[in-house]
Design a protein around this motif. Structure first.
Motif, PDB file in Angstrom:
ATOM      1  N   LEU A   1       0.853  -1.193   0.000  1.00 32.82           N
ATOM      2  CA  LEU A   1       0.000   0.000   0.000  1.00 32.82           C
ATOM      3  C   LEU A   1       0.886   1.240   0.000  1.00 32.82           C
ATOM      4  N   GLY A   2       0.497   2.244  -0.765  1.00 31.85           N
ATOM      5  CA  GLY A   2       1.230   3.503  -0.765  1.00 31.85           C
ATOM      6  C   GLY A   2       2.486   3.453  -1.608  1.00 31.85           C
ATOM      7  N   GLU A   3       3.487   4.238  -1.195  1.00 29.88           N
ATOM      8  CA  GLU A   3       4.698   4.401  -2.002  1.00 29.88           C
ATOM      9  C   GLU A   3       5.918   4.425  -1.090  1.00 29.88           C
ATOM     10  N   LEU A   4       6.982   3.744  -1.521  1.00 26.12           N
ATOM     11  CA  LEU A   4       8.225   3.683  -0.761  1.00 26.12           C
ATOM     12  C   LEU A   4       9.353   3.243  -1.681  1.00 26.12           C
ATOM     13  N   ALA A   5      10.500   3.920  -1.587  1.00 21.41           N
ATOM     14  CA  ALA A   5      11.721   3.523  -2.303  1.00 21.41           C
ATOM     15  C   ALA A   5      11.483   3.355  -3.805  1.00 21.41           C
ATOM     16  N   GLY A   6      10.658   4.223  -4.384  1.00 25.71           N
ATOM     17  CA  GLY A   6      10.398   4.180  -5.816  1.00 25.71           C
ATOM     18  C   GLY A   6       9.334   3.188  -6.239  1.00 25.71           C
ATOM     19  N   ALA A   7       8.810   2.395  -5.309  1.00 28.41           N
ATOM     20  CA  ALA A   7       7.745   1.433  -5.623  1.00 28.41           C
ATOM     21  C   ALA A   7       6.407   2.018  -5.197  1.00 28.41           C
ATOM     22  N   ARG A   8       5.409   1.829  -6.032  1.00 29.73           N
ATOM     23  CA  ARG A   8       4.076   2.383  -5.739  1.00 29.73           C
ATOM     24  C   ARG A   8       3.023   1.301  -5.925  1.00 29.73           C
ATOM     25  N   SER A   9       2.153   1.153  -4.942  1.00 27.98           N
ATOM     26  CA  SER A   9       1.046   0.210  -5.041  1.00 27.98           C
ATOM     27  C   SER A   9      -0.124   0.860  -5.789  1.00 27.98           C
ATOM     28  N   PRO A  10      -0.787   0.110  -6.678  1.00 26.72           N
ATOM     29  CA  PRO A  10      -1.950   0.656  -7.386  1.00 26.72           C
ATOM     30  C   PRO A  10      -3.250   0.528  -6.589  1.00 26.72           C
ATOM     31  N   VAL A  11      -3.193  -0.036  -5.407  1.00 28.44           N
ATOM     32  CA  VAL A  11      -4.405  -0.307  -4.624  1.00 28.44           C
ATOM     33  C   VAL A  11      -4.993   0.995  -4.094  1.00 28.44           C
ATOM     34  N   ARG A  12      -6.309   1.158  -4.249  1.00 26.86           N
ATOM     35  CA  ARG A  12      -7.004   2.365  -3.817  1.00 26.86           C
ATOM     36  C   ARG A  12      -7.207   2.348  -2.310  1.00 26.86           C
ATOM     37  N   THR A  13      -6.965   3.495  -1.664  1.00 24.74           N
ATOM     38  CA  THR A  13      -7.249   3.671  -0.242  1.00 24.74           C
ATOM     39  C   THR A  13      -7.990   4.988  -0.060  1.00 24.74           C
ATOM     40  N   PHE A  14      -8.583   5.190   1.110  1.00 23.77           N
ATOM     41  CA  PHE A  14      -9.420   6.359   1.361  1.00 23.77           C
ATOM     42  C   PHE A  14      -8.691   7.460   2.120  1.00 23.77           C
ATOM     43  N   THR A  15      -7.523   7.144   2.660  1.00 24.84           N
ATOM     44  CA  THR A  15      -6.604   8.123   3.233  1.00 24.84           C
ATOM     45  C   THR A  15      -5.208   7.725   2.762  1.00 24.84           C
ATOM     46  N   PRO A  16      -4.236   8.645   2.754  1.00 26.49           N
ATOM     47  CA  PRO A  16      -2.872   8.241   2.404  1.00 26.49           C
ATOM     48  C   PRO A  16      -2.369   7.187   3.389  1.00 26.49           C
ATOM     49  N   LEU A  17      -1.795   6.115   2.857  1.00 29.04           N
ATOM     50  CA  LEU A  17      -1.329   5.005   3.689  1.00 29.04           C
ATOM     51  C   LEU A  17      -0.006   4.474   3.160  1.00 29.04           C
ATOM     52  N   LEU A  18       0.755   3.868   4.056  1.00 27.77           N
ATOM     53  CA  LEU A  18       1.938   3.112   3.691  1.00 27.77           C
ATOM     54  C   LEU A  18       1.853   1.750   4.352  1.00 27.77           C
ATOM     55  N   GLY A  19       2.085   0.706   3.563  1.00 32.98           N
ATOM     56  CA  GLY A  19       2.170  -0.648   4.087  1.00 32.98           C
ATOM     57  C   GLY A  19       3.200  -1.411   3.282  1.00 32.98           C
ATOM     58  N   ALA A  20       4.191  -1.990   3.959  1.00 27.40           N
ATOM     59  CA  ALA A  20       5.256  -2.699   3.251  1.00 27.40           C
ATOM     60  C   ALA A  20       5.859  -3.773   4.134  1.00 27.40           C
ATOM     61  N   GLU A  21       6.266  -4.875   3.513  1.00 33.04           N
ATOM     62  CA  GLU A  21       7.082  -5.885   4.179  1.00 33.04           C
ATOM     63  C   GLU A  21       8.534  -5.563   3.876  1.00 33.04           C
TER      64      GLU A  21
END
Length: 332
Positions: A177-197
């Protein structure tokens, strides 16, 4: 996943942050988990780090269960009959094992390691989650996201995404979810979010550019790491308040470490959480529960589920109304 506690605590989350002198507070707040049984006597247990009295929200992330690795051969494994959700999104992420998901949108899907399943139940949805017969080990996290007021009646939805692995030099990331280190998830969210393993190799360190408007949380799955210089052991959740433009994660051990990184801007709204519902008032919680108990069409029904019970009954409501509880100030 359902909150299967028979006497769930009703919590008021998102209280205004009081003014205080927090100069002596550490930069990172360390939260420890509590064990919660997931069903009957032979059922597996999960470690819950959100919500709790010390910290109820990280951005819009309002619930975090961490389970396994657990040998479920010869047990009931994960068996959660149809149960309701309202006012939130569920986020399922596995490290090992496999779960069968069914919901009242008509979705029938498998939850597999490294693949995101996110379900929206704003107005109302119900679903079931059962480990498949071949599974010997279950290991993963179940997360909830509170929906903001403008979208808390959002229609039922289900999205699936398998993020690629991003190499970070001594570390890897899968951004679901969200964006980190140049990678961006296409999943729609209702507030800005970050989720990463995030995986960190032994004696490696990685510094990530992060949004300074975000709060961040690091849930350690395996190994041990430091977050902004503060040590976190396995199952700890480290919380860092807004203002940081960089986040440094280091693994000081001889073993690989794996963690879940969560983030988002402070939610800014007061919510009431009870059982599987995120609401704005005690009365709304009562209405959600009544709708589920009377099997109205708010939550719908599931086709194809086989098991007993055919649906989870709602726990009894608390005897008294919720009393506001102030949230602590964020670490600086």
């Amino acid at each position: 996943m359902s909150n299967t506690e028979t006497r769930p605590v009703e919590m008021l989350c998102g209280e205004p942050i009081p003014e205080s002198d927090d100069s002596a507070r550490p930069a990172v707040e360390v939260l420890t988990a509590r064990d919660v049984p997931l069903g009957g006597v032979r059922a597996m247990r999960v470690r819950r780090t959100l919500p709790q009295r010390a910290r109820s929200l990280i951005g819009a992330w309002c619930f975090a269960d961490h389970y396994g690795p657990e040998d479920v051969s010869g047990t009931d494994g994960m068996f959660i009959p149809p149960h309701p959700h309202a006012g939130l999104q569920t986020v399922s992420w596995l490290f090992s094992g496999e779960l069968e998901h069914r919901d009242s949108l008509g979705t029938h899907a498998l939850v597999r390691p490294g693949e995101l399943n996110i379900m929206t139940g704003g107005h109302g949805i119900c679903h079931s989650e059962v480990s498949t017969p071949e599974v010997r080990t279950l290991h993963g996290v179940q997360l909830w996201v509170g929906l903001p007021h403008a979208h808390r009646e959002a229609p039922r939805d289900f999205q699936h995404y398998a993020p690629p692995t991003t190499e970070l030099g001594g570390a890897t990331a899968r951004v679901f979810l969200g964006e980190l280190a140049g990678a961006r998830s296409p999943v729609r969210t209702f507030t800005p979010l970050l989720g990463a393993e995030i995986g960190v190799e032994p004696h490696a360190q990685v510094t990530l550019d992060v949004d300074p408007r975000f709060e961040h949380g690091v849930l350690v799955d395996t190994g041990a790491v430091t977050m902004a210089g503060t040590g976190l052991a396995r199952t700890d959740l480290g919380y860092l308040g807004v203002g940081a433009a960089e986040l440094t994660l280091a693994n000081p051990t001889d073993e690989s470490a794996r963690l879940i990184l969560l983030g988002g801007p402070p939610f800014g709204e007061q919510i009431v959480m009870w059982w599987n519902f995120v609401a704005r008032s005690h009365e709304e919680i009562v209405a959600f529960r009544d709708a589920w108990q009377h099997e109205t069409d708010r939550f719908g029904s599931i086709d194809g589920f086989e098991g007993t019970p055919r649906r989870l009954p709602a726990p009894a409501l608390p005897n008294s109304r919720l009393k506001p509880r102030a949230a602590p100030p964020p670490p600086r």
